[in-house]
Design an enzyme around this catalytic site. Structure first.
Site, PDB file in Angstrom:
ATOM      1  N   GLN A 178      68.386  49.052  29.901  1.00  0.00           N
ATOM      2  CA  GLN A 178      69.526  49.752  30.492  1.00  0.00           C
ATOM      3  C   GLN A 178      69.381  51.269  30.400  1.00  0.00           C
ATOM      4  O   GLN A 178      70.215  52.015  30.887  1.00  0.00           O
ATOM      5  CB  GLN A 178      70.822  49.322  29.780  1.00  0.00           C
ATOM      6  N   HIS A 249      72.609  49.299  25.759  1.00  0.00           N
ATOM      7  CA  HIS A 249      73.858  50.001  25.399  1.00  0.00           C
ATOM      8  C   HIS A 249      73.671  51.483  25.068  1.00  0.00           C
ATOM      9  O   HIS A 249      73.807  51.890  23.921  1.00  0.00           O
ATOM     10  CB  HIS A 249      74.548  49.304  24.212  1.00  0.00           C
ATOM     11  N   GLU A 342      86.815  46.244  28.226  1.00  0.00           N
ATOM     12  CA  GLU A 342      88.064  46.930  27.868  1.00  0.00           C
ATOM     13  C   GLU A 342      88.318  48.184  28.681  1.00  0.00           C
ATOM     14  O   GLU A 342      87.393  48.898  29.061  1.00  0.00           O
ATOM     15  CB  GLU A 342      88.013  47.338  26.383  1.00  0.00           C
ATOM     16  N   TYR A 352      88.503  51.592  17.647  1.00  0.00           N
ATOM     17  CA  TYR A 352      88.784  50.624  18.718  1.00  0.00           C
ATOM     18  C   TYR A 352      88.286  49.223  18.385  1.00  0.00           C
ATOM     19  O   TYR A 352      88.364  48.309  19.206  1.00  0.00           O
ATOM     20  CB  TYR A 352      88.275  51.154  20.072  1.00  0.00           C
ATOM     21  N   TYR A 363      77.297  35.725  23.721  1.00  0.00           N
ATOM     22  CA  TYR A 363      76.822  35.294  25.031  1.00  0.00           C
ATOM     23  C   TYR A 363      76.616  33.789  25.110  1.00  0.00           C
ATOM     24  O   TYR A 363      76.725  33.196  26.173  1.00  0.00           O
ATOM     25  CB  TYR A 363      75.538  36.037  25.415  1.00  0.00           C
TER      26      TYR A 363
END
Ligand code: HEC
Length: 467
Positions: A178, A249, A342, A352, A363
Site C-alpha cells: 500500500q 497501513h 470509521e 480512538y 479478516y
C-alpha cells in the site's frame, strides 16, 4: 465518580488533557451503556436495536422524542404494552446517563447496510478528465484547470486536460504494497509562498526492507515545460529504530486548519498494538506547524519518549483527514479490519481505541476484540460494517451542487464508491452514494469549477450535474 476512577487509571500527567477533551456528555453516555445492558438490552436488544421492543437507534419516537419525553417513559413506563416503569429502580442521574447513551446512538451509529444507501448517480454526469495515469493517489488543484497529481508509483504530475508534465526530482518513495508516493497538498498561502507538501512511504537508510511514512515540503521551480522539485525540507520522519517491515497501513492525508497547524495520519503499519503506544509514530494522527516544528500545546509533550507530534492515538489506518472549512472540525476516515471502517471527529489527546475497541473482526471472521466501547476511548461518529475501505476525504465547497455544500465526500476502494455525508457540527446526519462501480477510489476533491474530481485506478473523472 467515574471521572475520579478514570483519572487514577491514567498513568501520565498528560492524560488530564484527554479527560478534559472527553465531554461530560461522552462520559455520561459511557456510564449509560452499563445501565442499558443491565436493565434495557434484554427487551430493546444490544446497542439499542434488534430486540423485541422497538429500536431506539432510529429517530422514530412513538412517545415523543425530546429528552424529557424519553425520561418520562423510562420513569413511568408504558403500562399496557410491557414497558416497565424504572422510576423506583434508577436514580435521576442514572436516567440522565441512559438518555445520553440513547442520544449518542448507543455504542456508535452504524450506517445502513451498503446496498440500502440511496444512490444519486443518476443525477450526475461523469466524464473522463485525465486518463493514462498509473494509480493516482492524491489530487490537488493549483489553478483553474491545473492539478497536482501523485501516482503511487512515485511520480508527481502537473495535469490539465490538454497537457501533462512531470515534476522531476521529488524524493524517492517505496512503491511496496500500500506504500508509494501518497498525498499532495499545497500551503494555505500557496499563492504567496509556493509550498507543496508530499507524504510517502520512505525506505530506511540502513535496511531496504524497513519502511515508514514521511512528510516533506518543497517548491516547484524550473521552466514551465521542465518543472523541478526545489527547496526540499523534511517535516516529519520517524526515528530510524521505528521503521518497520511490510507494506501495510501508511495512512497519510495532509490537511491544514486556519490557525497554522498541519495534520496528517500514519497508519499502524500492520502492528496493531503500537497504535496504543505513544512512543511509536504509527497508528496516530500527528499535528505540526507547516515548517515541521512542534506546537507547544500538543497533548503528549509531557510524556517521556512520546513522539511530540502525536495529536490522537488508537487510529488504525487513516486514509482520509480533512479540516471542515466552516466548523474547523478535523474529520477522519480510517480503515477497520473486516468491518468497522470509521468516521471520526479527531480531538487533541483522545484515544480512538484501536485495537482495544472496534466494530470489525479479524479478516478470518474471528473475534478481534470483545469490546466495541470502553470508558476512556472515543466512539466513531459513524462506522461502516461491512467495510467500504475508505480512502480520500474532502468537503464539497463548490457551487454546482448547492444542496451538497459542506457535505463530506469519502472515497472507498473496495466498494468503488464516493459517499456524500451530511454532517452538522460533529454529528452524522445521513449519507448517499455519489458513484458506484466505476473502479477503486483513492481520492476525491472539489475542483475550482465546482465539479467533483475523483481519482480512479487509471484516470481522474469530473462529476457535474446532469444536463
Ligand atoms: C420487559 C421489556 C422492556 C424492558 C426491560 C425495557 N423496555 Fe422500553 N419498551 C418496551 C416496549 C414493549 C416498548 C414499546 C411500547 C410500544 O410499542 O408501544 C418500550 C418502549 C420504550 C421507549 C419508547 C420508545 C418510543 O418509540 O417512544 C423508550 C424510550 C424505552 N422503552 C426505553 C427503555 C429503557 C431506557 C429501558 C431500560 C432502562 C427499557 N426501555 C427497558 C419494553 C421494555
Amino acid at each position: 465518580m467515574t471521572r475520579v476512577l478514570f483519572l487514577t487509571t491514567c498513568l501520565f500527567a498528560a492524560c488530564q488533557g484527554a479527560v478534559e477533551q472527553k465531554t461530560e456528555i461522552g462520559l455520561a453516555a459511557d456510564r449509560g451503556r452499563a445501565i442499558y445492558s443491565d436493565y434495557c438490552a434484554s427487551c430493546h436488544g444490544a446497542n439499542l436495536s434488534g430486540g423485541q421492543a422497538p429500536s431506539m437507534a432510529d429517530s422514530n419516537w412513538e412517545y415523543g422524542g425530546t429528552d424529557d419525553d424519553i425520561r418520562s417513559v423510562i420513569n413511568a413506563g408504558i403500562e399496557d404494552v410491557g414497558m416497565p416503569a424504572f422510576g423506583n429502580v434508577l436514580q435521576n442521574d442514572q436516567v440522565s446517563d441512559l438518555v445520553a447513551y440513547i442520544r449518542r446512538g448507543g455504542d456508535g451509529k452504524s450506517t445502513p447496510p451498503t446496498d440500502s444507501v440511496p444512490s444519486v448517480q443518476d443525477q450526475v454526469q461523469i466524464e473522463t478528465w485525465a486518463d493514462n495515469l498509473e494509480e493516482p493517489w492524491g489530487i490537488h488543484f493549483i489553478g483553474p484547470v491545473t492539478a497536482l497529481v501523485t501516482e503511487k508509483t512515485g511520480k508527481l504530475w502537473l495535469v490539465s486536460p490538454d497537457n501533462r508534465v512531470e515534476v522531476k526530482g521529488v524524493p524517492a518513495s517505496a512503491n511496496v504494497g500500500q506504500g508509494g508516493l501518497l498525498d499532495v497538498a499545497v500551503d494555505p498561502d500557496y499563492a504567496t509562498n509556493g509550498w507543496v507538501y508530499l507524504s510517502f512511504a520512505h525506505t530506511s537508510e540502513s535496511d531496504p526492507d524497513l519502511l515508514m511514512t514521511k512528510l516533506v515540503r518543497g517548491k516547484i521551480g524550473g521552466a514551465s515545460e521542465e518543472p523541478i522539485w526545489t527547496n526540499g525540507q523534511t517535516l516529519f520522519e520517524a526515528k530510524p529504530e521505528h521503521y518497520l517491515k511490510g507494506g501495510r497501513h501508511f495512512g497519510s492525508r495532509i490537511t491544514f486548519d486556519k490557525n497554522g497547524y498541519l495534520y496528517f495520519g500514519v497508519g499502524d503499519r500492520g502492528y496493531k498494538d503500537m497504535a496504543q503506544d505513544l512512543t511509536k509514530p504509527n497508528g496516530k494522527i500527528h499535528r505540526i506547524f507547516r515548517d515541521g516544528s512542534i506546537p507547544g500545546d500538543n497533548p503528549f509533550l509531557g510524556i517521556e519518549g512520546a513522539y511530540p507530534s502525536i495529536y490522537s492515538h488508537g487510529n488504525r489506518n487513516p486514509q482520509g483527514t480533512i479540516i471542515h472549512p466552516e466548523t474547523q472540525v478535523l474529520w477522519e476516515t480510517e480503515h477497520g479490519p473486516k468491518g468497522g471502517d470509521e468516521l471520526n471527529a479527531i480531538k487533541s489527546g483522545v484515544n480512538y481505541g484501536w485495537p482495544k475497541i472496534s466494530y470489525g473482526r479479524n479478516y478470518d471472521g474471528t473475534v478481534l476484540t470483545p469490546h466495541t466501547a470502553l470508558p476512556d476511548m472515543a466512539q466513531p461518529v459513524s462506522q461502516w460494517t461491512p467495510s467500504i475501505a475508505v480512502c480520500g476525504l474532502d468537503v464539497y465547497t463548490g457551487n454546482l451542487f448547492p444542496e451538497w455544500n459542506g457535505h463530506l465526500m469519502a472515497g472507498a476502494l473496495a466498494h468503488e464508491t464516493v459517499r456524500l455525508i451530511k454532517v452538522e457540527g460533529e454529528a452524522y446526519i445521513s449519507e448517499v452514494s455519489l458513484i458506484k462501480d466505476k473502479g477503486r477510489v483513492r481520492d476525491v476533491t472539489t475542483g475550482p469549477d465546482g465539479a467533483i474530481y475523483v481519482a480512479l485506478p487509471t484516470k481522474i473523472v469530473r462529476i457535474s450535474p446532469k444536463t
